[in-house]
Write a protein that holds these residues in place. Structure first.
Motif, PDB file in Angstrom:
ATOM      1  N   ILE A 156      -8.259  -6.628  -8.064  1.00 27.21           N
ATOM      2  CA  ILE A 156      -7.063  -5.837  -8.344  1.00 27.21           C
ATOM      3  C   ILE A 156      -6.909  -4.719  -7.308  1.00 27.21           C
ATOM      4  CG2 ILE A 156      -5.977  -4.308 -10.022  1.00 27.21           C
ATOM      5  CD1 ILE A 156      -7.238  -5.942 -12.242  1.00 27.21           C
ATOM      6  N   LEU A 157      -8.019  -4.068  -6.947  1.00 25.81           N
ATOM      7  CA  LEU A 157      -7.960  -3.004  -5.946  1.00 25.81           C
ATOM      8  C   LEU A 157      -7.489  -3.547  -4.602  1.00 25.81           C
ATOM      9  CD1 LEU A 157      -8.602  -0.018  -5.260  1.00 25.81           C
ATOM     10  CD2 LEU A 157     -10.894  -0.786  -4.609  1.00 25.81           C
ATOM     11  N   GLY A 158      -8.051  -4.675  -4.187  1.00 25.33           N
ATOM     12  CA  GLY A 158      -7.640  -5.262  -2.917  1.00 25.33           C
ATOM     13  C   GLY A 158      -6.177  -5.666  -2.905  1.00 25.33           C
ATOM     14  N   THR A 159      -5.695  -6.216  -4.017  1.00 25.93           N
ATOM     15  CA  THR A 159      -4.294  -6.621  -4.100  1.00 25.93           C
ATOM     16  C   THR A 159      -3.368  -5.412  -4.043  1.00 25.93           C
ATOM     17  OG1 THR A 159      -4.931  -8.537  -5.440  1.00 25.93           O
ATOM     18  CG2 THR A 159      -2.617  -7.906  -5.472  1.00 25.93           C
ATOM     19  N   LEU A 160      -3.739  -4.334  -4.728  1.00 28.56           N
ATOM     20  CA  LEU A 160      -2.929  -3.115  -4.709  1.00 28.56           C
ATOM     21  C   LEU A 160      -2.833  -2.531  -3.305  1.00 28.56           C
ATOM     22  CD1 LEU A 160      -4.168  -1.424  -8.001  1.00 28.56           C
ATOM     23  CD2 LEU A 160      -1.873  -2.293  -7.566  1.00 28.56           C
ATOM     24  N   TYR A 161      -3.919  -2.569  -2.557  1.00 27.42           N
ATOM     25  CA  TYR A 161      -3.872  -2.025  -1.208  1.00 27.42           C
ATOM     26  C   TYR A 161      -3.146  -2.965  -0.247  1.00 27.42           C
ATOM     27  CZ  TYR A 161      -6.375   2.326  -1.714  1.00 27.42           C
ATOM     28  OH  TYR A 161      -6.703   3.618  -2.037  1.00 27.42           O
ATOM     29  N   MET A 162      -3.152  -4.248  -0.544  1.00 25.06           N
ATOM     30  CA  MET A 162      -2.353  -5.161   0.261  1.00 25.06           C
ATOM     31  C   MET A 162      -0.862  -4.888   0.047  1.00 25.06           C
ATOM     32  SD  MET A 162      -2.264  -9.311   0.248  1.00 25.06           S
ATOM     33  CE  MET A 162      -1.553  -9.309  -1.394  1.00 25.06           C
ATOM     34  N   TYR A 163      -0.462  -4.670  -1.214  1.00 28.18           N
ATOM     35  CA  TYR A 163       0.916  -4.277  -1.488  1.00 28.18           C
ATOM     36  C   TYR A 163       1.265  -2.969  -0.780  1.00 28.18           C
ATOM     37  CZ  TYR A 163       1.137  -7.739  -5.301  1.00 28.18           C
ATOM     38  OH  TYR A 163       1.152  -8.894  -6.032  1.00 28.18           O
ATOM     39  N   PHE A 218       2.831   7.220   2.822  1.00 30.13           N
ATOM     40  CA  PHE A 218       3.347   7.912   1.641  1.00 30.13           C
ATOM     41  C   PHE A 218       3.712   6.942   0.511  1.00 30.13           C
ATOM     42  CE2 PHE A 218       4.631  10.770   5.257  1.00 30.13           C
ATOM     43  CZ  PHE A 218       3.621  11.680   5.045  1.00 30.13           C
ATOM     44  N   LEU A 219       4.448   5.905   0.818  1.00 30.54           N
ATOM     45  CA  LEU A 219       4.897   4.980  -0.211  1.00 30.54           C
ATOM     46  C   LEU A 219       3.996   3.737  -0.232  1.00 30.54           C
ATOM     47  CD1 LEU A 219       7.147   4.506  -2.301  1.00 30.54           C
ATOM     48  CD2 LEU A 219       8.415   3.297  -0.534  1.00 30.54           C
ATOM     49  N   TYR A 220       3.117   3.581  -1.208  1.00 37.06           N
ATOM     50  CA  TYR A 220       2.939   4.483  -2.336  1.00 37.06           C
ATOM     51  C   TYR A 220       1.578   5.161  -2.283  1.00 37.06           C
ATOM     52  CZ  TYR A 220       0.916  -0.016  -3.866  1.00 37.06           C
ATOM     53  OH  TYR A 220       0.237  -1.205  -3.909  1.00 37.06           O
ATOM     54  N   SER A 221       1.257   6.025  -3.247  1.00 39.52           N
ATOM     55  CA  SER A 221       0.077   6.884  -3.176  1.00 39.52           C
ATOM     56  C   SER A 221      -1.218   6.116  -3.460  1.00 39.52           C
ATOM     57  CB  SER A 221       0.231   8.029  -4.180  1.00 39.52           C
ATOM     58  OG  SER A 221      -0.981   8.731  -4.340  1.00 39.52           O
ATOM     59  N   GLY A 222      -2.118   6.120  -2.479  1.00 39.70           N
ATOM     60  CA  GLY A 222      -3.418   5.483  -2.677  1.00 39.70           C
ATOM     61  C   GLY A 222      -4.311   6.272  -3.615  1.00 39.70           C
ATOM     62  N   HIS A 223      -4.192   7.592  -3.622  1.00 37.78           N
ATOM     63  CA  HIS A 223      -4.980   8.403  -4.542  1.00 37.78           C
ATOM     64  C   HIS A 223      -4.593   8.111  -5.992  1.00 37.78           C
ATOM     65  CE1 HIS A 223      -5.705  10.613  -0.798  1.00 37.78           C
ATOM     66  NE2 HIS A 223      -6.727  11.198  -1.400  1.00 37.78           N
ATOM     67  N   THR A 224      -3.297   7.916  -6.247  1.00 34.73           N
ATOM     68  CA  THR A 224      -2.865   7.572  -7.599  1.00 34.73           C
ATOM     69  C   THR A 224      -3.417   6.219  -8.013  1.00 34.73           C
ATOM     70  OG1 THR A 224      -0.830   8.835  -7.258  1.00 34.73           O
ATOM     71  CG2 THR A 224      -0.852   7.274  -9.085  1.00 34.73           C
ATOM     72  N   VAL A 225      -3.476   5.285  -7.094  1.00 33.96           N
ATOM     73  CA  VAL A 225      -4.036   3.958  -7.389  1.00 33.96           C
ATOM     74  C   VAL A 225      -5.487   4.077  -7.833  1.00 33.96           C
ATOM     75  CG1 VAL A 225      -4.750   1.778  -6.332  1.00 33.96           C
ATOM     76  CG2 VAL A 225      -2.455   2.673  -5.902  1.00 33.96           C
ATOM     77  N   ILE A 226      -6.291   4.810  -7.086  1.00 29.64           N
ATOM     78  CA  ILE A 226      -7.713   4.932  -7.407  1.00 29.64           C
ATOM     79  C   ILE A 226      -7.910   5.631  -8.747  1.00 29.64           C
ATOM     80  CG2 ILE A 226      -9.884   5.989  -6.700  1.00 29.64           C
ATOM     81  CD1 ILE A 226      -9.194   3.578  -5.065  1.00 29.64           C
ATOM     82  N   LEU A 227      -7.204   6.736  -8.966  1.00 32.37           N
ATOM     83  CA  LEU A 227      -7.354   7.482 -10.214  1.00 32.37           C
ATOM     84  C   LEU A 227      -6.944   6.637 -11.413  1.00 32.37           C
ATOM     85  CD1 LEU A 227      -5.931  10.903  -9.002  1.00 32.37           C
ATOM     86  CD2 LEU A 227      -8.276  10.516  -9.777  1.00 32.37           C
ATOM     87  N   THR A 228      -5.803   5.974 -11.323  1.00 36.17           N
ATOM     88  CA  THR A 228      -5.286   5.202 -12.449  1.00 36.17           C
ATOM     89  C   THR A 228      -6.128   3.966 -12.714  1.00 36.17           C
ATOM     90  OG1 THR A 228      -3.042   5.953 -11.883  1.00 36.17           O
ATOM     91  CG2 THR A 228      -3.238   4.083 -13.383  1.00 36.17           C
ATOM     92  N   LEU A 229      -6.424   3.200 -11.670  1.00 37.31           N
ATOM     93  CA  LEU A 229      -7.182   1.956 -11.860  1.00 37.31           C
ATOM     94  C   LEU A 229      -8.588   2.236 -12.380  1.00 37.31           C
ATOM     95  CD1 LEU A 229      -7.121  -1.132 -11.475  1.00 37.31           C
ATOM     96  CD2 LEU A 229      -8.098  -0.765  -9.204  1.00 37.31           C
TER      97      LEU A 229
END
Length: 353
Positions: A156-163, A218-229
């Motif tokens: 899931i983390l890898g897919t989010l960063y690919m997006y 900026f679009l979108y926030s990687g810090h928000t991804v890490i915190l939320t996931l």
């Protein structure tokens, strides 16, 4: 002709209602036993006295330990690392396209209109992120099925960063604040760009250690991804009774996300999009994983995702919800601690004597 032994006795397999009307139970498949089977099992007399016994068929292998398949986890790790490296390369590429803040001022943002910038707020975000990831790493280490949980997190983390690579590249936003200091552009200097990529990777993409001076991501926030996931995985794979633990982790994640905006390091839309994509992907994946019996249903549109073949590869041998079972990461302690994620009620049947 029936023998004298059966003339005054109903056939146990003949199901009828008490008022003599024919039963409608024949429309549903039931497991019936012939007289010979009952004799072999020694249940003929017991069935004559108690008619309320029901055979429950338990699928084979449900009680077996879920296979770890660490080699799949390694594949998920490689997938996540490749996308993280690709994200770092994309940040370096996008940095060259960010317009100067003197000629392209920050876009209007409603949150910034009402909340002034707090300089130290982004440090709180990164500290909270590091603490949450450390907590999750310890929890993952003690989880009995750490291989399964680990590859889910990594995929899931890898897919989010690919997006994130795609969204950063297709739309380059100007800096969200005049306070931001961006490193000078390198234009065609490939060697210097490679050094920047290595610097970003060595610093984990954090600004707190001075390794991230690039703009454009900026679009979108990687810090928000890490915190939320990370919070979602902490909650999903810990006992439901640990409400205080979940509350503390939620507060850390929520404060970290809010501090991103308070520091004016991202536009509000960056945080909103990151939260939405992260939560949707987490919920979709775990819905498919926990309800795999519906994967053949024509109404299950979740199977239309592009990553469904990868999901089937990772989850092929995991046909049930992963329990919250914990043990020592080393093999020397003989006993393991076990805490169920959910409370299950026992099936009870009333019996009329």
């Amino acid at each position: 002709m029936a023998s004298a032994d059966h003339q005054g006795r109903k056939d146990p397999t003949d199901i009828s209602r008490a008022d003599g009307a024919p039963s409608t139970a024949t429309s549903c498949p039931v497991h019936s036993h012939t007289t010979e089977e009952l004799k072999r099992n020694g249940l003929r007399k017991g069935l004559g006295r108690h008619r309320d016994y029901v055979k429950i068929s338990v699928p084979e292998g449900k009680g077996n330990k879920l296979p770890s398949e660490w080699w799949k986890t390694i594949i998920a790790l490689v997938y996540a690392v490749l996308n993280l490296v690709l994200t770092t390369v994309m940040i370096t590429v996008v940095h060259e396209r960010v317009p100067p803040k003197e000629s392209s001022p920050p876009l209007p943002d409603k949150f910034f209109d009402y909340v002034d910038r707090v300089q130290w707020a982004f440090t709180v975000t990164e500290v909270n992120g590091m603490v949450l990831v450390s907590i999750w790493a310890i929890q993952w280490l003690f989880h009995r099925y750490r291989a399964i949980v680990g590859r889910r997190y990594l995929f899931i983390l890898g897919t989010l960063y690919m997006y994130r690579c795609i969204t950063m590249y297709v739309t380059t936003l100007p800096v969200p604040g005049m306070h931001m200091v961006c490193a000078p552009k390198l234009y065609g200097d490939s060697e210097a760009k490679l050094q920047r990529v290595l610097q970003l990777l060595s610093g984990g993409g954090l600004s707190i250690n001075g390794s991230h001076l690039l703009c454009g991501d900026f679009l979108y926030s990687g810090h928000t991804v890490i915190l939320t996931l990370t919070y979602l995985f902490i909650k999903e794979y810990s006992p439901r009774s640990f409400w205080w633990y979940h509350l503390v982790c939620w507060l850390m994640a929520a404060v970290g996300v809010v501090c991103i905006l308070v520091a004016h390091e991202h536009y509000t839309v960056d945080v909103v999009v990151a939260y939405f994509i992260t939560t949707r992907l987490f919920y979709w994946y775990h819905t498919m994983a926990n309800l795999q019996t519906l994967k053949c249903s024509p109404n299950n549109y979740l199977t239309h995702t592009w990553w469904n073949p990868v999901f089937n590869f990772f989850e092929r041998n995991i046909m049930t919800q992963v329990p919250c079972s914990f043990c020592w990461p080393m093999t020397w302690p003989p006993a393991c601690l076990k805490n169920p994620c959910k409370k299950y009620s026992m099936v009870q049947s009333g019996r009329e004597e």
